[in-house]
Design an enzyme around this catalytic site. Structure first.
Site, mmCIF file in Angstrom:
data_model
loop_
_atom_site.group_PDB
_atom_site.id
_atom_site.type_symbol
_atom_site.label_atom_id
_atom_site.label_comp_id
_atom_site.label_asym_id
_atom_site.label_seq_id
_atom_site.Cartn_x
_atom_site.Cartn_y
_atom_site.Cartn_z
ATOM 1 C CE LYS A 166 -2.187 -0.740 3.778
ATOM 2 N NZ LYS A 166 -3.012 -0.430 4.894
ATOM 3 C CE LYS B 162 -5.733 -5.167 2.979
ATOM 4 N NZ LYS B 162 -4.794 -4.736 3.916
#
Length: 239
Positions: free
Chosen positions: A28, A86
């Site tokens: 991320k 995700k």
């Protein structure tokens, strides 16, 4: 057995997390939000480094209230070599339109982790709807990284119930959200499949700072001790 997920911002941090014992590598960009999406070159570099030795996931950005963005972002990573994607979702209410976006994301043929806002967590009905859409896992995480952490937002009984419900439907269950070492002993008895960390692994506990190898090994050690203690307990009643 509960595993440790480490959120990394690049291949260098992926190496630190891997060498420190993290069992799940998550990509991320913390500068871009709670679930900020890294660029495709960063994803490729991390996937290449890990080389299939651990599961690798990547976030799709802060799509909590924009589920219509999720399918196209997932499709852009379809050939990335990731094990999971995700997607953040405000799952306190799932209408048919939102469910359709989730089904379209699942159709990209990559296992999908739905990250539910801990500030407005799903109930049992919403969990069942998402499971019926074909997702592989569900987790709780905080959308706000300046507010209270997961264990202050949600009561222990509710956390335990979330994990149990998700797992009863055959999905992986994860917990994250400003977790610290002190939270490991509380959360491990709920037997989630993984606990997610970012800030606790970084310099000064700041998720925007560089990851520190000592912090990684400290969390891994805390989790190992908590699991060993749990395994040595003949029976455990969860309230």
């Amino acid at each position: 057995m509960t595993q440790m997920l480490a959120s990394v911002r690049n291949a260098e941090e992926a190496r630190l997390a891997f060498d420190g014992g993290a069992q799940w590598i998550d990509i991320k960009d913390p500068e871009a939000g709670a679930l900020g999406a890294a660029d495709i070159d960063t994803v490729a570099a991390v996937v290449e480094f890990v080389g299939g030795r651990r599961p690798v996931s990547a976030t799709l950005g802060d799509t909590w209230r924009t589920p219509e963005l999720i399918p196209s972002r997932a499709a852009a990573l379809a050939d990335s070599g990731l094990d999971f994607i995700k997607a953040g979702l405000d799952a306190s209410h799932i209408d048919e339109t939102t469910a359709g976006h989730v089904r379209a994301t699942v159709a990209t043929a990559m296992p999908v982790v739905i990250v539910c806002r801990a500030e407005s967590p799903p109930g049992p009905d919403e969990i069942e709807i998402l499971a019926a859409c074909g997702v592989a896992a569900m987790m709780l995480d905080t959308a706000s990284k300046s507010g209270p952490g997961l264990t202050r937002l949600i009561a222990p009984a509710a956390l335990s119930a979330f994990v149990a419900k998700v797992q009863s439907l055959g999905l992986l269950a994860g917990l994250a959200g400003r977790l610290r070492a002190k939270d490991v002993g509380q959360l491990t008895p709920y037997r989630p499949d993984y606990l997610g960390f970012r800030g606790a692994l970084c310099d000064h506990g700041d998720r925007l700072q560089r990851m520190q190898s000592e912090a990684i090994t400290a969390i891994v050690g805390e989790l190992d001790r908590a699991i060993a203690k749990l395994d040595s307990t003949p029976s455990l009643e969860m309230n």
